[in-house]
Design a protein around this motif. Structure first.
Motif, PDB file in Angstrom:
ATOM      1  N   HIS A  55      12.420  25.480 -14.905  1.00  0.00           N
ATOM      2  CA  HIS A  55      12.137  25.914 -13.534  1.00  0.00           C
ATOM      3  C   HIS A  55      13.278  25.619 -12.572  1.00  0.00           C
ATOM      4  O   HIS A  55      13.183  25.979 -11.394  1.00  0.00           O
ATOM      5  N   ALA A  56      14.329  24.968 -13.061  1.00  0.00           N
ATOM      6  CA  ALA A  56      15.468  24.636 -12.203  1.00  0.00           C
ATOM      7  C   ALA A  56      16.121  25.920 -11.689  1.00  0.00           C
ATOM      8  O   ALA A  56      16.265  26.897 -12.418  1.00  0.00           O
ATOM      9  N   ARG A  57      16.492  25.887 -10.434  1.00  0.00           N
ATOM     10  CA  ARG A  57      17.089  27.075  -9.819  1.00  0.00           C
ATOM     11  C   ARG A  57      18.597  26.973  -9.702  1.00  0.00           C
ATOM     12  O   ARG A  57      19.266  27.972  -9.517  1.00  0.00           O
ATOM     13  N   THR A  58      19.121  25.768  -9.788  1.00  0.00           N
ATOM     14  CA  THR A  58      20.568  25.615  -9.668  1.00  0.00           C
ATOM     15  C   THR A  58      21.124  25.002 -10.946  1.00  0.00           C
ATOM     16  O   THR A  58      20.402  24.352 -11.716  1.00  0.00           O
ATOM     17  N   THR A  59      22.410  25.194 -11.133  1.00  0.00           N
ATOM     18  CA  THR A  59      23.079  24.612 -12.299  1.00  0.00           C
ATOM     19  C   THR A  59      22.993  23.097 -12.249  1.00  0.00           C
ATOM     20  O   THR A  59      22.778  22.453 -13.281  1.00  0.00           O
ATOM     21  N   ASP A  60      23.152  22.522 -11.064  1.00  0.00           N
ATOM     22  CA  ASP A  60      23.057  21.059 -10.937  1.00  0.00           C
ATOM     23  C   ASP A  60      21.679  20.555 -11.355  1.00  0.00           C
ATOM     24  O   ASP A  60      21.573  19.538 -12.046  1.00  0.00           O
TER      25      ASP A  60
END
Length: 187
Positions: free
Chosen positions: A116-121
């Protein structure tokens, strides 16, 4: 996938076989969530009770496992079991069984955060957390292996995951094949 009216297998078995095919060909991986019975019924065009029976059958075969309040997930050993691996006996020790369940639930929560992560970080943070989770639970993995081996189940850690003893030199890490996807051809 709508069921084939010419297929003589029971409807629940058609659903089970399709999910097994998805595991074999890599569309479903260890710890991936399965749809709820209601969603599965819609996907396959079957009754909710048929989908529930398919989910029960998969769990009975130890292809999936359930986490209360979270859902049903592909068992980490599913691919090996489908390739003819030997079923290991369930863990009778309540403390060890509880530790394994907690480990799998935590692992699943981290995996969900990764997906569910939206950013690479955020993805990288979840990946590092997953690796840290595995590293901090090596004692649990060793305890499960010892538990199974003590009972004659000969459970062994896969060769590529074994830690060398102090006398052995660590083997070089296996190289993963490079993906040909998203590469532009050289000119």
């Amino acid at each position: 996938m709508a069921h084939d009216p010419d297929d003589k297998r029971a409807l629940f078995q058609q659903v089970v076989d399709d999910i097994l095919d998805q595991i074999r060909d890599g569309r479903l991986n260890p710890n991936d969530p399965l749809p709820s019975a209601r969603k599965m019924a819609d996907l396959y065009g079957v009754a909710s009770m048929t989908a529930q029976r398919a989910l029960r059958e998969l769990q009975h075969r130890r292809i999936t496992y359930s986490v209360a309040g979270k859902g049903t997930f592909v068992h980490p050993d599913a691919f090996d079991l489908l390739r003819g691996g030997v079923l290991r006996e369930p863990i009778d020790d309540p403390d060890l069984r509880s530790r394994v369940a907690a480990y799998l639930a935590d692992q699943q929560a981290i995996t969900i955060r990764y997906h569910h992560a939206r950013t690479t970080d955020d993805k990288n943070t979840a990946l590092h957390e997953l690796l840290r989770h595995a590293d901090t639970n090596n004692d649990l993995i060793d305890a499960v292996i010892k538990y199974q081996a003590d009972r004659g189940n000969l459970a062994q850690q896969p060769e590529h995951l074994r830690r060398p003893s102090n006398d052995e030199k660590a083997p070089p890490p296996a190289k993963r094949p490079r993906s040909s996807r998203n590469r532009t051809p050289k000119q």
